[in-house]
Design a protein around this motif. Structure first.
Motif, PDB file in Angstrom:
ATOM      1  N   PHE A 651       0.807  -1.204   0.000  1.00  0.00           N
ATOM      2  CA  PHE A 651       0.000   0.000   0.000  1.00  0.00           C
ATOM      3  C   PHE A 651       0.849   1.267   0.000  1.00  0.00           C
ATOM      4  O   PHE A 651       0.305   2.374   0.051  1.00  0.00           O
ATOM      5  CB  PHE A 651      -0.958  -0.009   1.196  1.00  0.00           C
ATOM      6  CG  PHE A 651      -1.979  -1.117   1.109  1.00  0.00           C
ATOM      7  CD1 PHE A 651      -2.811  -1.217   0.012  1.00  0.00           C
ATOM      8  CD2 PHE A 651      -2.085  -2.062   2.110  1.00  0.00           C
ATOM      9  CE1 PHE A 651      -3.753  -2.228  -0.087  1.00  0.00           C
ATOM     10  CE2 PHE A 651      -3.025  -3.081   2.027  1.00  0.00           C
ATOM     11  CZ  PHE A 651      -3.857  -3.171   0.923  1.00  0.00           C
ATOM     12  N   LEU A 654      -0.370   2.540  -3.813  1.00  0.00           N
ATOM     13  CA  LEU A 654      -1.692   1.938  -4.014  1.00  0.00           C
ATOM     14  C   LEU A 654      -2.014   1.699  -5.482  1.00  0.00           C
ATOM     15  O   LEU A 654      -2.663   0.724  -5.840  1.00  0.00           O
ATOM     16  CB  LEU A 654      -2.769   2.843  -3.403  1.00  0.00           C
ATOM     17  CG  LEU A 654      -3.238   2.511  -1.977  1.00  0.00           C
ATOM     18  CD1 LEU A 654      -4.273   3.512  -1.534  1.00  0.00           C
ATOM     19  CD2 LEU A 654      -3.789   1.105  -1.907  1.00  0.00           C
ATOM     20  N   ASP A 671      -5.800   5.110   4.037  1.00  0.00           N
ATOM     21  CA  ASP A 671      -4.710   5.095   5.009  1.00  0.00           C
ATOM     22  C   ASP A 671      -5.241   5.526   6.375  1.00  0.00           C
ATOM     23  O   ASP A 671      -5.984   6.509   6.490  1.00  0.00           O
ATOM     24  CB  ASP A 671      -3.616   6.062   4.537  1.00  0.00           C
ATOM     25  CG  ASP A 671      -2.328   5.905   5.322  1.00  0.00           C
ATOM     26  OD1 ASP A 671      -2.360   5.368   6.441  1.00  0.00           O
ATOM     27  OD2 ASP A 671      -1.287   6.351   4.795  1.00  0.00           O
TER      28      ASP A 671
END
Length: 962
Positions: A651, A654, A671
């Motif tokens: 991530f 992303l 997030d």
């Protein structure tokens, strides 16, 4: 009831009448049931049985069937039998024909052959309890839906309605034997669910209605539309048996909508493709099974073949279990490619389950029949490449319906799933239920992620080189395909399984779980890179957590040795672990997985996913969706979000991890740093007006100022309560974190203010509304419970009432104290002291008048003090007069109307009630009782007052002596 009856209950009944449900008043309904222990209108049922089953059911058989329904067990099993009767699936032996014949209780095809009725105030009594439902809907004399209505102004109306339904199930389950659906409404929203399943996660908002506006009238008319409601009874209620546990579900609106669209497409026969794009966790499997059931059971010229296609053995086994649990009966499972070919060649009619790979090498034109419907699960994987081509070549004239839970990725736009199945629809799909839709509906919860400390994450260059930059990894949609890619990433896997890294991550996971997840009451997955890593993590976690908290679930191999063999689970062990993991109070708490359970396993209690396996795109989306199922336990613990802690670093970028459009990615996951920013913003802005009052609570006058501020404006109060609940959800996810330190004191003050407002103004217990971490904060930072008004009275007595009168509390403070104490007294003692019912009703009337500013503060206080004094002197007076509780309640009512009334007159009136115990439903007894009441009251108060007093006493709720 008052305002609730006029603003919600009566309008609902009126709207139901407009669409064909005729009203039966409560007294007539009670009479037709044969009293409060009756379950249905026996006269209507027997008449309809004879009418709908000419030549099969006579008076004697109708009575026999009614007796069977009256004796159904008051349990979920009895409710399943009731639905089977309603659907015409039960039969009686007909001697003249020497065979069993199904009996119709409802005509699902000819609407007007049924009798639709609605009634209110439906009392149900057994040996221990009496409960009263607000509204009951009946078809042919049988109750099919139960409705709880709450005032539109009641902030917690929906929750209270659900709590009442739970109480009915617990105390008077006889009320729920036959009804199949329940509704809770407070005018603005109409929520529905299946009886015998009052889990809040199974309660759905009926939001899509026919018409430009979503008004209460439209919602009622849409939900209770007679033809639609019959479809719900026939098709959209499902009993499932899993692990020997019977459960019941009702399909959600998007599922019903998809079923109707697919069935219509098949029946019309003009288009032969369709894509159902419903996000992960939205119930695609039940949608597929319901479609299959509708197609197989529909009256038609020729029976169809319905083929359900999956792409993996685990999914095939899961689907077959669901078919058995659903009760679809026998289904042919293609055991091999040859077996599948034989099934197609034999022109089998019915349900077939197969994996996609069994179409490899299948003969083209195996079956050119048009009445074949192919339902393809996880269509984005199943029909990729040559296998999809061979499938369609084998069944060239079939109708193909694809199901996918993941959006189209940027790399596949214009091809793949959407091209194959969506080609005949302008939007590219037949029906869509997006991630954003599911979160808004509460079907799923939003996801948050955090990156693990950089020292624990995978080396970025190695990850890029051996995984993220590989062309074959882009758009990967199958976990086995992913595993094959990772098997070639030798250096990457060696680094990930290095002993020092595994131990460090295990230690970090243990600490995070104990501090963040375990206090919330939830559970976790650790996703390891392969089977060997599962074993390594299990051994490592056992050094930091109790051994029985952790299990590794992976597929064993006959080549395994060492710990891989020793820790492998048998089928029975795995089945037990899967079942126990779903239960909050059972172990294990953490499952270590790498492939198994990452698809098809729904565990609402799963909150956290520790991700240590490189994934991307469809596979990653499916894995993280494991934590998006909503959850609420019986103690009010709600899962606010799902959470992923990323040890890989996926991530960090992303756009590479999830190659979907940015708006889709943003609706999937965000997030956790964004939540921190949001928390800080709310504390610095929205919280400030409330903090001015929260910080001053410990001051002698601060408590009163706060209550005056929130009492004075109900909308202001509601806005604060809503704000704090949202803030608390953020705190539950973020805590414990050093980021929160500057805000803890103010957050604690807001929590205390919330508890006071709910407790003292709304008269609602707050323990279940405060989350585990918020309660822990309050316990750790204060030596007492939530603040109480200076000189507050916690229990009514003559001395304490006098002290309250003489105290320095403001008039409003005294009102709040007395209202709370009177409410608590009535709630806890009214069953033993019926005269309190009247006191409680009058106290609530004072509250309504005061909040509406129809009476002044001093006048309201005077009224509350009179009611408190009446209560305090009542017990002593009852003992002095020698009256039982019911006679004393009658005496109190008489005294309010006739000053000269005597205890002996009250005793005589109570005796009259005792001599006519069935007056509520037996018109003869009611007439005799009324005449006796007139005879006794006339000498006391004259004709006119005797009539009104008799009516009032008849309405007075009688409560048994303790």
């Amino acid at each position: 009831m008052g305002k609730e009856e006029k603003t919600v209950q009566d309008p609902l009944i009126h709207y139901a009448g407009q669409i064909g449900w005729h009203f039966v008043n409560a007294r007539s309904a009670l009479q037709r049931r044969g009293g409060p222990q009756g379950r249905f209108f026996r006269d209507t049922l027997e008449e309809q049985l004879i009418r709908l089953n000419p030549g099969l059911v006579n008076d004697e058989r109708a009575s026999e069937i009614a007796n069977l329904l009256a004796r159904l067990p008051a349990s979920i099993e009895g409710n399943r039998q009731a639905l089977s009767w309603l659907r015409g699936e039960q039969s009686l032996y007909i001697p003249a024909e020497k065979r069993e014949r199904n009996i119709r209780l409802i005509d699902f095809d000819q609407l007007d052959n049924n009798i639709f009725a609605v009634t209110k105030e439906w009392s149900q009594r057994n040996d221990l309890y009496t409960n009263r439902a607000d509204i009951i809907f009946l078809i042919n004399g049988l109750p099919v839906a139960i409705v709880e209505t709450k005032k539109a102004t009641l902030a917690e109306g929906l929750s209270l309605g659900v709590d009442q339904l739970r109480r009915y199930h617990r105390e008077t389950p006889e009320m729920l034997v036959i009804p199949q659906v329940f509704v809770v409404t407070q005018l603005f929203d109409l929520y529905y669910g299946a009886t015998w399943n009052t889990d809040r996660n199974s309660l759905f908002n009926w939001k899509e209605v026919v018409g430009p506006l979503s008004t209460f009238e439209q919602k009622v008319c849409d939900f209770f539309d007679r033809r639609r409601f019959l479809r719900v009874l026939r098709d959209y209620l499902i009993f499932l048996t899993r692990d020997d546990q019977l459960s019941k579900v009702i399909l959600r609106q998007h599922q019903m909508r998809a079923v109707e669209k697919v069935v219509a497409r098949v029946e019309e026969g003009q288009k032969r493709r369709g894509l159902i794009w419903h996000t992960q966790g939205s119930g695609k499997t039940l949608t597929m099974l319901t479609i299959a059931a509708r197609l197989l059971h529909a009256p038609q010229r020729e029976k169809p073949t319905v083929i359900m296609v999956v792409d993996r053995n685990e999914l095939e086994q899961q689907l077959f279990k669901n078919i058995q649990a659903y009760g679809l009966g026998s289904a042919k499972v293609a055991e091999s490619k040859k077996d599948l070919q034989d099934i197609l060649d034999s022109d089998y009619r019915g349900l077939v389950v197969t994996m996609i790979h069994k179409f490899d090498g299948i003969r083209p034109q195996s079956n050119p029949r048009k009445s074949i419907v192919v339902l393809v699960d996880e269509a984005h994987r199943s029909t990729g490449g040559e296998l999809g081509t061979e499938l369609m070549a084998a069944l060239p004239n079939a109708t193909y319906i694809g199901f996918t839970g993941t959006p189209i990725d940027r790399l596949s736009r214009g091809q793949g799933t959407f091209k194959v199945f969506g080609c005949e629809d302008p939007e590219g799909y037949l029906d869509k239920y997006s991630i954003a839709d599911s979160i808004a509906d509460g079907t799923t919860v939003a996801l948050n992620y955090a990156l693990a400390p950089s020292a624990l994450r995978v080396d970025r260059q190695t990850l890029e080189r051996e995984f993220l930059e590989l062309t074959e990894a882009q758009g990967v949609s199958d976990i086995q395909e992913l595993n094959a890619i990772l098997d070639r990433a030798v250096k990457l896997k060696e680094m990930m399984k290095a002993p020092e890294r595994v131990d460090a991550i295990a230690r970090f996971v243990a600490e995070h779980f104990l501090q963040n997840v375990h206090p919330m009451g939830f559970k976790a997955f650790l996703v390891a890179v392969d089977r060997e890593a599962c074993v390594l993590y299990k051994r490592a976690l056992e050094r930091y957590l109790p051994v029985d908290w952790i299990e590794a679930v992976y597929s064993p191999s006959h080549k395994d040795s060492g710990d891989l063999k020793a820790l492998a689970l048998s089928e029975d062990q795995e089945r037990a672990i899967r079942r126990d993991f779903l239960q909050k109070q059972r172990l294990p708490k953490i499952l270590i997985v790498t492939e198994k359970l990452l698809t098809g396993y729904d565990a609402p209690i799963l909150y956290c996913l520790y991700l240590d396996k490189p994934m991307r795109d469809h596979v990653l989306l499916q894995a993280i969706a494991r934590v998006n199922r909503p959850y609420e336990d019986g103690e009010g613990q709600v899962k606010p979000y799902g959470f992923i802690l990323d040890f890989v670093g996926l991530f960090d970028q992303l756009e590479k991890a999830l190659a979907f459009d940015s708006d889709i990615v943003q609706s999937v996951i965000q997030d956790i740093e964004i939540l921190k920013q949001l928390f800080a913003s709310w504390m610095q802005n929205e919280a400030q007006p409330h903090l001015a009052y929260a910080r001053a609570l410990q001051d002698d006058q601060g408590y009163e100022r706060a209550l005056e501020y929130y009492f004075d404006d109900k909308q202001r109060r509601q806005d604060f309560l809503t704000f704090f609940r949202r803030l608390q959800n953020l705190y539950e996810v973020i805590a414990p974190d050093a980021f929160l330190h500057p805000y803890l004191e103010d957050y604690q003050a807001l929590a205390e203010l919330y508890a006071i407002v709910r407790r003292d103004l709304d008269l609602v217990p707050v323990d279940h509304e405060l989350t585990a971490k918020t309660k822990a904060l309050l316990r750790s930072r204060t030596s007492s419970s939530t603040p109480t008004a200076p000189e507050a009275v916690r229990e009514l007595s003559i001395e304490r009432l006098q002290a309250l009168k003489n105290s320095r509390l403001s008039s409003l403070g005294k009102i709040i104290n007395l209202r709370k104490l009177l409410s608590l007294t009535v709630e806890t003692k009214a069953r033993q002291e019926p005269h309190l019912v009247s006191i409680g009703e009058r106290a609530e009337e004072v509250a309504r008048e005061y909040e509406a500013r129809h009476v002044a503060t001093q006048q309201a206080l005077d009224e509350y003090e009179k009611l408190a004094e009446e209560y305090l002197h009542a017990s002593e007076e009852r003992q002095r007069l020698g009256l039982n509780p019911n006679a004393f309640a009658i005496y109190q009512e008489l005294r309010r109307q006739v000053v000269t009334a005597s205890p002996q007159q009250a005793q005589a009136l109570d005796e009259a009630f005792r001599h006519h115990p069935d007056y509520e439903w037996n018109p003869t007894e009611e007439s005799q009782l009324r005449a006796e009441l007139y005879r006794l009251l006339y000498p006391v108060c004259g004709v006119t007052l005797a009539v009104s007093l008799a009516s009032k006493l008849l309405r007075l709720e009688r409560v048994k002596e303790a």
